[in-house]
Design an enzyme around this catalytic site. Structure first.
Site, PDB file in Angstrom:
ATOM      1  N   GLU A 195      55.114 101.134  -7.630  1.00  0.00           N
ATOM      2  CA  GLU A 195      54.832  99.793  -7.122  1.00  0.00           C
ATOM      3  C   GLU A 195      55.845  99.417  -6.037  1.00  0.00           C
ATOM      4  O   GLU A 195      57.043  99.666  -6.181  1.00  0.00           O
ATOM      5  CB  GLU A 195      54.900  98.805  -8.290  1.00  0.00           C
ATOM      6  CG  GLU A 195      54.500  97.388  -7.958  1.00  0.00           C
ATOM      7  CD  GLU A 195      54.467  96.490  -9.196  1.00  0.00           C
ATOM      8  OE1 GLU A 195      53.967  95.368  -9.082  1.00  0.00           O
ATOM      9  OE2 GLU A 195      54.933  96.925 -10.265  1.00  0.00           O
ATOM     10  N   LYS A 248      47.269  93.113  -6.106  1.00  0.00           N
ATOM     11  CA  LYS A 248      47.468  93.036  -7.549  1.00  0.00           C
ATOM     12  C   LYS A 248      46.776  91.789  -8.093  1.00  0.00           C
ATOM     13  O   LYS A 248      46.947  90.688  -7.564  1.00  0.00           O
ATOM     14  CB  LYS A 248      48.970  93.003  -7.852  1.00  0.00           C
ATOM     15  CG  LYS A 248      49.351  93.215  -9.291  1.00  0.00           C
ATOM     16  CD  LYS A 248      50.874  93.351  -9.425  1.00  0.00           C
ATOM     17  CE  LYS A 248      51.305  93.600 -10.866  1.00  0.00           C
ATOM     18  NZ  LYS A 248      52.779  93.747 -10.972  1.00  0.00           N
ATOM     19  N   CYS A 292      50.756  98.106 -12.606  1.00  0.00           N
ATOM     20  CA  CYS A 292      51.757  97.710 -13.613  1.00  0.00           C
ATOM     21  C   CYS A 292      51.236  96.713 -14.643  1.00  0.00           C
ATOM     22  O   CYS A 292      50.588  97.088 -15.609  1.00  0.00           O
ATOM     23  CB  CYS A 292      52.999  97.164 -12.897  1.00  0.00           C
ATOM     24  SG  CYS A 292      54.485  97.190 -13.945  1.00  0.00           S
ATOM     25  N   SER A 329      90.609  99.413 -25.071  1.00  0.00           N
ATOM     26  CA  SER A 329      91.389  98.691 -26.072  1.00  0.00           C
ATOM     27  C   SER A 329      91.614  99.480 -27.354  1.00  0.00           C
ATOM     28  O   SER A 329      92.438  99.100 -28.174  1.00  0.00           O
ATOM     29  CB  SER A 329      90.680  97.385 -26.434  1.00  0.00           C
ATOM     30  OG  SER A 329      89.469  97.669 -27.123  1.00  0.00           O
TER      31      SER A 329
END
Length: 708
Positions: free
Chosen positions: A45, A114, A175, A359
């Site tokens: 896309e 789309k 999509c 840490s």
């Protein structure tokens, strides 16, 4: 033998606004598809621009440059002889559309906008584009003059149509259209469309690939047909990682599957499918009756055939066989997804490497192991001869080395680009955490520094005392809660400032010239962000954060997996250690504990995150749900206390999320304020809210019933 067609799906590592680079990758994918014998090539896309442009899609330049790049493809003769499905934005009648351009031999056949736009979670497509809300409607798009010259016409069709060839019919969806209940592929299939393409910009989420694949399987099991799924890959310049995994299916069966996590800028998969299998699959009379009543699509005719004209007399070509579906474990997804994202960010930012304040706790440990995973992945691609990766490694890590230098191990590469620094306090940092940090750094090859921030802490403390005459003390030394918190925050913020100093200067002290500074990595997990259990502008503030959307539970599973998979037995020590910030002095009978400080376990925080975001529950709804879910573990009053505590601290700490480091998106309940989780950061006091009064009302009734 039937009508055999070879089709190609691409996964491209596109980058927002990298027009020339994006087109070069598109053309390379077309050449690879042709070399494999494909007659149809499907790309991701918005592949010409990159998917994640956000508000750049509102700029006219983007549409102009898109047409200029498309012209490069249309006039490149090496791209002829194959039907192309290419993604780009198109302006039509002053309306912006997210489109597929279907082209053949330098001519545009159809521009297909789309129909349904992604507009939730991380996506805001309706901010930039308008959906083509007219199914089966087609009109004429007036072309820019530069395209008219090569098209030989002023207009081309734009709309919801399909491509008809002498041997089959092809339709495109994009999509989100796969995920909506009434997907276009159903009506297209009923109209005789046998090949359906889907071009996506779909991001990685833990455990998401199976949903995507199951939807495609269901689409072709129910409708029959060949389904070609293409997806973007890479970070694209933002928080999301698009995870590739191109797919080709026929009649519900996977016949080709690409990689989900890789450093290849261009990946092309192909499969040979038999159109007669589709026709045989669609035999049911009930399907025929539905097809008669389905809306009709306009067909754009072309003389180009996907299958050969010789009735497939070449028996060396056979249909691709079905194959098992491959899924990564969630632990592997954490190891690979953020690692690929980090590599894209590093190579494109032109930085010299990474640094993390290590840490000795599990969060900074997880960040460090993800970087090591990245180095392992890079080494795998070097061994495969990936020229782009080799070039990037030479530039980033080998600037001062002899010609032809390449790292031999992941540890050697890690030593060049990854730096860790333990910023301790003499009275508060335990020997256990200091030792764990040093040994982990050694095991993964990181360049490690061990130092103390006592001078900086003392200076800030003296600053207040000199200005006000008041000297704050920790609670264990008789100070108030306010003093105790202020002194913890001084340390935390001093570590952030110190880390940035090292980030700027370590390349210089190591004689690494010309490579820029180091990117500072954050190590705050999604549950700490959700609860606000962190100091604003401490080491949660960084350039990017690979674990900012990963839960503590998943991080623990990842570390347990990496202990054996990466041969790092020291990781077991991080799993066994009690989570502690080590911001208060250690005494004979007191060691600070994260979960004790929060009044909630990390597992409970994860549950609250899911309730709040995925189930969309406020305090009262959450309480009602947990009365059922936790009934065997807690009393209603204990549940009420937990719910109130969580929402109270979520509300008062929400402001911290407005400044949080951009984090890799991996979890559906991420509280990321920048893109994903849009909520206020100034709340009324929850302890005085109507929701809490409703909880108290229900609690009172329940406790009365229990006494009867």
């Amino acid at each position: 033998m039937g009508h055999l067609v070879t089709v190609a799906a691409c996964s491209l590592n596109q980058w927002s606004l990298d027009f020339e680079g994006n087109v070069a990758r598109i053309i390379e994918s077309i050449k690879r598809a042709k070399a494999a014998g494909a007659t149809l090539r499907v790309g991701p896309e918005l592949e010409i621009t990159g998917y994640g442009l956000l508000d750049h899609f509102l700029e006219q330049d983007v549409f102009l440059h898109s047409w200029e790049m498309l012209k490069k493809i249309l006039t490149d003769e090496s791209c002829n002889g194959i039907l192309l499905d290419i993604g780009m934005p198109v302006l039509h009648r002053n309306i912006r559309y997210n489109c597929r351009v279907l082209a053949l031999d330098g001519k545009i056949l159809l521009v297909r906008p789309k129909l349904w736009l992604a507009n939730d979670g991380n996506y805001r497509e309706m901010r930039y584009f308008t959906p083509w809300s007219r199914p089966q409607h087609v009109e004429q798009l007036y072309l820019p003059r530069m395209i008219q010259d090569i098209q030989g016409s002023v207009t081309v069709p734009i709309g919801d149509a399909v491509i008809s060839t002498p041997d089959t019919c092809i339709g495109a969806e994009t999509c989100e259209e796969l995920f909506v209940p009434n997907s276009p592929h159903s009506n297209m299939s009923l109209n005789g469309v046998e090949v359906i393409t889907n071009s996506s910009g779909s991001h990685h989420n833990l455990r998401k690939l199976n949903i995507r694949l199951e939807l495609i399987q269901e689409a072709t099991r129910k409708n029959g047909g060949i389904y070609i799924y293409s997806n973007q890959r890479g970070c694209d310049g933002d928080r999301l990682y698009y995870d590739g995994a191109p797919l080709i299916l026929i009649n519900g069966e996977v016949v080709a599957q690409g990689s989900q996590f890789a450093l290849n800028d261009v990946e092309v998969i192909t499969a040979t499918c038999d159109l007669e299998e589709v026709r045989a699959y669609r035999f049911a009379p009930s399907r025929g009756l539905q097809a008669i009543h389905a809306p009709a699509y306009q067909r754009i005719e072309t003389k180009f055939s996907l299958s050969p004209h010789d009735d497939n007399l070449d028996f060396s070509v056979a249909p691709s066989q079905g194959r098992p579906i491959f899924y990564h474990k969630p632990e592997e997804e954490i190891a690979l997804g953020p690692a690929c994202w980090l590599w894209d960010y590093l190579r494109r930012s032109k930085a010299a490497g990474f640094i993390v304040p290590l840490s000795g706790g599990i969060d900074s440990c997880a960040t460090s192991v993800i970087v090591f995973s990245m180095c392992r992945l890079v080494m795998d691609h070097i061994k495969q001869g990936n020229e782009q990766v080799i070039s990037d490694v030479k530039r980033i890590a080998g600037a001062l080395e002899k010609e032809g230098w390449m790292p031999k191990t992941a540890q050697e590469l890690c030593n060049r680009i990854f730096h860790t620094v333990y910023l301790g306090m003499k009275s508060q940092s335990s020997q256990e955490t200091r030792s764990r940090a040093e040994r982990l750094a050694k095991n993964i090859g990181a360049y490690h520094i061990d130092t103390n921030i006592d001078p900086a802490f003392g200076a800030f403390k003296s600053l207040l005392a000199d200005a006000t005459g008041f000297e704050p003390n920790f609670k264990v030394h008789g100070g108030s809660n306010t003093e105790n918190l202020a002194l913890q925050n001084i340390q935390a913020r001093s570590r952030m400032v110190s880390t940035y100093m090292f980030a700027q200067m370590l390349p210089t002290t190591r004689n690494r010239k010309g490579g820029g500074g180091l990117l500072v990595l954050g190590s705050a997990n999604v549950d700490e962000c959700l609860r606000g259990y962190l100091t604003k502008y401490d080491c949660s503030s960084a350039d990017i954060n690979p674990i900012g959307s990963v839960s503590k539970n998943d991080l623990k599973r990842f570390i347990a997996w990496a202990s054996s998979e990466f041969d790092l037995p020291i990781l077991d020590e991080f799993l066994d250690a009690v989570p502690t910030a080590e911001l208060e002095p250690i005494t004979a009978d007191y060691v600070q504990s994260d979960e004790a400080d929060m009044g909630l376990t990390y597992s409970e925080l994860s549950t609250f995150g899911i309730m709040r975001k995925q189930y969309k529950l406020g305090p009262y709804g959450c309480f009602q749900r947990l009365l059922h879910d936790w009934k065997d573990e807690m009393t209603p009053r204990e549940i009420a206390v937990k719910v109130k505590r969580f929402y109270h601290f979520y509300a008062i700490n929400r402001h911290k999320m407005t400044t949080m480091t951009p984090a890799y998106h991996a979890e559906a309940y991420s509280p990321d304020d920048n893109r994903f989780d849009l909520r206020p950061f100034l709340y009324p006091a929850f302890y005085e809210s109507w929701s809490y009064k409703k909880i108290d009302e229900v609690l009172e009734k329940l406790e009365k019933l229990q006494k009867q």
